[in-house]
Write a protein that holds these residues in place. Structure first.
Motif, short mmCIF file in Angstrom:
data_model
loop_
_atom_site.label_atom_id
_atom_site.label_comp_id
_atom_site.label_asym_id
_atom_site.label_seq_id
_atom_site.Cartn_x
_atom_site.Cartn_y
_atom_site.Cartn_z
N GLY A 40 0.80 -1.23 0.00
CA GLY A 40 0.00 0.00 0.00
C GLY A 40 0.83 1.27 0.00
N ALA A 41 2.16 1.15 -0.06
CA ALA A 41 3.03 2.34 0.00
C ALA A 41 2.88 3.22 -1.23
N GLY A 42 2.49 2.61 -2.36
CA GLY A 42 2.34 3.38 -3.60
C GLY A 42 3.29 2.96 -4.71
N LYS A 43 4.00 1.84 -4.50
CA LYS A 43 5.02 1.39 -5.46
C LYS A 43 4.41 1.06 -6.83
N THR A 44 3.37 0.23 -6.82
CA THR A 44 2.77 -0.20 -8.08
C THR A 44 2.13 0.98 -8.81
N THR A 45 1.50 1.86 -8.06
CA THR A 45 0.90 3.05 -8.68
C THR A 45 1.97 3.86 -9.40
N ILE A 79 10.95 0.92 -22.84
CA ILE A 79 10.87 0.22 -21.56
C ILE A 79 10.40 -1.23 -21.69
N GLY A 80 10.82 -2.05 -20.72
CA GLY A 80 10.27 -3.38 -20.56
C GLY A 80 9.59 -3.40 -19.20
N VAL A 81 8.46 -4.10 -19.11
CA VAL A 81 7.70 -4.08 -17.87
C VAL A 81 7.38 -5.49 -17.38
N VAL A 82 7.74 -5.76 -16.13
CA VAL A 82 7.33 -7.00 -15.48
C VAL A 82 6.34 -6.60 -14.39
N PRO A 83 5.03 -6.77 -14.67
CA PRO A 83 4.04 -6.30 -13.70
C PRO A 83 3.99 -7.19 -12.47
N GLN A 84 3.33 -6.67 -11.43
CA GLN A 84 3.28 -7.42 -10.17
C GLN A 84 2.63 -8.79 -10.37
N GLU A 85 1.55 -8.84 -11.18
CA GLU A 85 0.90 -10.14 -11.44
C GLU A 85 1.34 -10.64 -12.80
N ASN A 86 1.65 -11.93 -12.89
CA ASN A 86 1.99 -12.51 -14.19
C ASN A 86 0.78 -12.38 -15.11
N ASN A 87 0.98 -11.70 -16.24
CA ASN A 87 -0.16 -11.54 -17.14
C ASN A 87 0.12 -12.20 -18.48
N LEU A 88 0.58 -13.44 -18.41
CA LEU A 88 0.82 -14.21 -19.63
C LEU A 88 -0.51 -14.59 -20.26
N ASP A 89 -0.49 -14.78 -21.58
CA ASP A 89 -1.68 -15.26 -22.25
C ASP A 89 -1.70 -16.78 -22.12
N ARG A 90 -2.69 -17.30 -21.38
CA ARG A 90 -2.66 -18.73 -21.08
C ARG A 90 -3.06 -19.59 -22.27
N TYR A 91 -3.62 -18.99 -23.31
CA TYR A 91 -3.97 -19.77 -24.51
C TYR A 91 -2.88 -19.75 -25.55
N LEU A 92 -1.76 -19.13 -25.22
CA LEU A 92 -0.59 -19.15 -26.12
C LEU A 92 0.54 -19.90 -25.44
N THR A 93 1.36 -20.58 -26.24
CA THR A 93 2.53 -21.27 -25.68
C THR A 93 3.54 -20.22 -25.21
#
Ligand SMILES: Nc1ncnc2c1ncn2[C@@H]1O[C@H](COP(=O)(O)OP(=O)(O)O)[C@@H](O)[C@H]1O
Ligand SMILES: [Mg+2]
Length: 308
Positions: A40-45, A79-93
């Motif tokens: 809640g510190a504000g890092k992701t924002t 930029i390259g971004v690695v978000p806090q939640e993995n947001n891979l497309d699960r229908y793609l290899t």
């Protein structure tokens, strides 16, 4: 370019909540920078604003000289971004996830195919490239997200809690990988793991409630904020008598005994000599100074109350 990231007075309000509060910062090119703070510190924002996923309420920022609002497209290219939640497309290899990303960045197959081969090899997923992310462990998915962020050769990599929830082996593997990128690009990472910040980051900012609390190297922060001098002492004999003696000394700040080992804190190292003089040295089996930890600094600054 001297500074890869430049932030001026960014504020973000969610309704009445000030998630980021008049935040200013410069991050030098080619460094690994760590933004620490409790939930809640504000890092992701802040990361969402810098990566153009969200607009600030006020203030401005630029990445390699490109304003995040006026020049968002150029910023996204850099930029390259690695978000806090993995947001891979699960229908793609695994490979298709990387290919899609490359195409979205306008890369041509003859450029992206060798790059993807190289990245899959580096993250140890070459043998699993035709499998779906759902069949991967958390560590493998995380490595794939990092690889995806690197397909288009970004200059600045944002990692939002890259190792949250990973087992020690996967964390270590990811750290090694981030280390290997050192000086090839600027890395901006958030974490609430002190060991991660100490291991990777040459500069650390601790933030809370949307604001910067401290800024420096891990050594500087420990030096400035971990005030106590904690020693461990062990005696060859007469442990009970020494306990009584030490407890009676007026300058002992805290005292704890675990079996035959004493753990005590002094107000400063100048109290070590009076301590030694009062106990005499002949029965001492072991004495050692416990280095202050970054965790103590973090707790001292952000408190011990559990967040969110
Ligand atoms: N989309 C949102 N709407 C409203 N409040 C939010 C939203 N996202 C985050 N917050 C709040 O803003 C504060 C900062 O959150 P966040 O940036 O996710 O912090 P951190 O990444 O350091 O845990 C928290 O109090 C959080 O609850
Ligand atoms: Mg977060």
């Amino acid at each position: 370019m001297e500074n890869a990231i430049s932030i001026q007075n960014i504020t973000k309000l969610y309704g009445g909540l000030r998630a980021v509060d008049d935040f200013s910062l410069e991050v030098r090119s080619g460094t690994i920078f760590g933004l620490l703070g409790p939930n809640g510190a504000g890092k992701t924002t802040l990361i969402k604003i810098l990566t153009t996923l969200m607009r600030p309420t006020s203030g401005s920022a630029s990445v390699e000289g490109n304003d995040i609002q006026a020049n968002g497209k150029e910023v996204r290219r850099l930029i390259g971004v690695v978000p806090q939640e993995n947001n891979l497309d699960r229908y793609l290899t695994a490979r298709e996830n990387l290919t899609l990303h490359a195409r979205m960045h306008g890369m041509r197959p003859r450029d992206f195919n060798p790059r993807i081969d190289e990245l899959l090899e580096l993250i140890g997923l070459a043998g699993r490239q035709h499998d779906f992310p759902d069949t991967f462990s958390g560590g493998m998915q995380r490595r794939l997200v990092v690889a995806r962020a690197l397909v288009h050769n970004p200059h600045v990599l944002f990692l939002d809690e890259p190792t949250a929830g990973l087992d020690p082996q996967s964390r270590r593997a990811l750290w090694d990988y981030v280390q290997s990128l050192r000086s090839k690009m600027t890395i901006f990472l958030t974490t609430h793991y002190m060991d991660e910040a100490e291991e990777l980051c040459e500069r650390i900012v601790i933030m809370d409630h949307g604001r910067i609390l401290v800024d420096g190297t891990s050594e500087q922060l420990k030096e400035a904020f971990a005030h106590s001098h904690i020693y461990e002492l062990e005696f060859r004999a007469d442990t009970d008598r020494y306990e009584e003696l030490i407890r009676s000394l007026p300058f002992i700040e805290s005292f704890e005994r675990r079996g035959g080992v004493f753990r005590l804190s002094l107000p400063g190292e100048e109290y070590l000599k009076p301590l030694m003089d009062s106990i005499g040295s002949s029965d001492i089996k072991k004495i050692c100074l416990q280095e202050p930890s970054l965790e103590e600094v973090f707790l001292e600054l952000t408190g011990r109350k559990v967040r969110e």
